[in-house]
Design an enzyme around this catalytic site. Structure first.
Site, PDB file in Angstrom:
ATOM      1  N   ASN A  86      43.804  45.102  48.022  1.00 39.60           N
ATOM      2  CA  ASN A  86      44.609  44.266  48.811  1.00 39.60           C
ATOM      3  C   ASN A  86      45.372  43.285  47.970  1.00 39.60           C
ATOM      4  O   ASN A  86      45.463  43.606  46.688  1.00 39.60           O
ATOM      5  CB  ASN A  86      43.577  43.269  49.596  1.00 39.60           C
ATOM      6  CG  ASN A  86      42.457  42.499  48.756  1.00 39.60           C
ATOM      7  OD1 ASN A  86      42.789  42.292  47.672  1.00 39.60           O
ATOM      8  ND2 ASN A  86      41.272  42.176  49.503  1.00 39.60           N
ATOM      9  N   GLY A 101      46.109  42.905  55.507  1.00 38.73           N
ATOM     10  CA  GLY A 101      45.608  42.316  56.547  1.00 38.73           C
ATOM     11  C   GLY A 101      46.549  42.289  57.717  1.00 38.73           C
ATOM     12  O   GLY A 101      47.103  43.456  58.106  1.00 38.73           O
ATOM     13  N   GLY A 133      38.320  46.934  55.764  1.00 40.65           N
ATOM     14  CA  GLY A 133      38.979  47.392  54.490  1.00 40.65           C
ATOM     15  C   GLY A 133      38.294  48.701  54.303  1.00 40.65           C
ATOM     16  O   GLY A 133      39.188  49.796  53.767  1.00 40.65           O
ATOM     17  N   ASP A 134      37.066  48.974  54.437  1.00 43.75           N
ATOM     18  CA  ASP A 134      36.384  50.130  54.180  1.00 43.75           C
ATOM     19  C   ASP A 134      36.900  51.068  55.013  1.00 43.75           C
ATOM     20  O   ASP A 134      37.138  52.400  54.578  1.00 43.75           O
ATOM     21  CB  ASP A 134      34.880  49.940  54.234  1.00 43.75           C
ATOM     22  CG  ASP A 134      34.658  48.711  53.211  1.00 43.75           C
ATOM     23  OD1 ASP A 134      35.024  48.744  52.134  1.00 43.75           O
ATOM     24  OD2 ASP A 134      33.508  48.039  53.576  1.00 43.75           O
TER      25      ASP A 134
END
Ligand code: RIB
Length: 301
Positions: free
Chosen positions: A182, A219, A248-249
């Site tokens: 990120n 995001g 995110g996973d």
């Protein structure tokens, strides 16, 4: 049998609390609810990949306790191959304490427990599982030496999600085909201020991984893919977010699933963006992870 995706990483018991806002240091805030659920970036990624239909294996470590046993059963019931999930007789299963505020922002403190005892030799015990996998996917909640061992054994595409943010030895970065940070993880790896625009993201990504593919997740601002010769931007899907934990996973897993079936990076990122958007609409790291049918229906809306 060669698996589509092998995930090497953490498995945690998640303790999640909903709060009107995130507490400041030294402050107590009354929450509005709480729940326990399975988590850990590694286990989350394995479950997300399996739900999307990929044959998936998991290399990790739990404690000799009920949390470890329950979550091992949980992975098994999701059709994840748990033959490389071992038990540490001394350390407890990893634990993560998660706070989610009313705007669906979260904070996480993860205590590794048994995740911290995954050694290179334990990884080597599963050399053929890793070597034969089409894609190997790792994060940074288990010891770096164990990840490096998996990277060395891997002969397919090696993807690294450098979370939580930490420095990575050059020897590991050199083995990475696809890096999925990120914004703040990328900044730390590049040794720069937090990147603001696509130009800065591109410069940082090329500084960290000059020859590979970097997929930077932003995001609500979508994702940027930085390759040696081109940069591509992807918008995020608009959804009503409830809990970002595990989104995110889900993104990383879906990207790995796409690559394992021969998708282009653009196709894999589109799949990943949709899967992650669906994941944030349910409470808990794994509860909202979609099947491939759900992702396809979402994309056809
Ligand atoms: O990425 C979310 C995960 O981070 C949580 O499930 C928690 O266990 C931490 O590992």
């Amino acid at each position: 049998m060669a698996l589509d995706v092998v995930v090497i990483g953490s498995i945690n018991q998640d303790v999640s609390v909903m709060s009107p806002r995130l507490p400041r240091p030294g402050e107590t805030v009354l929450g509005t609810g709480h729940f326990l659920g399975p988590g850990g970036k590694g286990a989350n990624q394995a479950v997300a990949a399996a739900r999307l239909g990929a044959s998936t294996g998991f290399v990790g470590r739990v404690g000799d306790d009920d949390w470890g046993r329950n979550m091992t059963e949980g992975l098994d019931s999701e059709s994840v191959d748990v033959s490389a999930l071992s038990t540490d007789p001394e350390r407890p299963t990893g634990l993560a304490v998660i706070t989610i505020d009313a705007q669906a922002e979260n904070t996480i403190v993860a205590s590794p427990g048994a995740n911290g005892s995954l050694t290179p030799s334990l990884v080597r015990e599963h050399a053929s599982l890793i070597a034969e996998a089409k894609v190997v996917l790792a994060q940074l909640e288990v010891p770096t030496e164990a990840i490096l061992e998996a990277a060395s054994l891997s002969s397919g595409v090696f993807c690294l999600n450098p979370a939580p943010a930490a420095a990575i030895p050059k020897v590991l970065l050199e083995r990475v085909d696809v890096l999925i940070p990120n914004r703040s993880e990328l900044s730390l790896l590049a040794g720069r201020e937090e990147t603001v625009d696509t130009t800065e993201v591109t410069e940082a990504a090329r500084a960290v991984l000059p020859d590979g593919v970097t997929v930077v997740t932003l995001g609500g601002d979508g994702a940027v893919v930085v390759e040696a010769d081109r940069v591509s931007e992807y918008e995020a899907h608009e959804v009503e977010a409830i809990d970002p934990t595990g989104a995110g996973d889900t993104f990383c897993a879906a990207l790995a699933v796409g690559l394992s079936r021969g998708d282009t990076i653009a196709e894999a990122v589109s799949l990943a963006s949709a899967a992650a958007a669906i994941a944030v609409t349910a409470q808990g790291a794994q509860a909202g992870m979609p099947s491939m049918d759900e992702v396809e229906a979402f994309l056809e809306r």
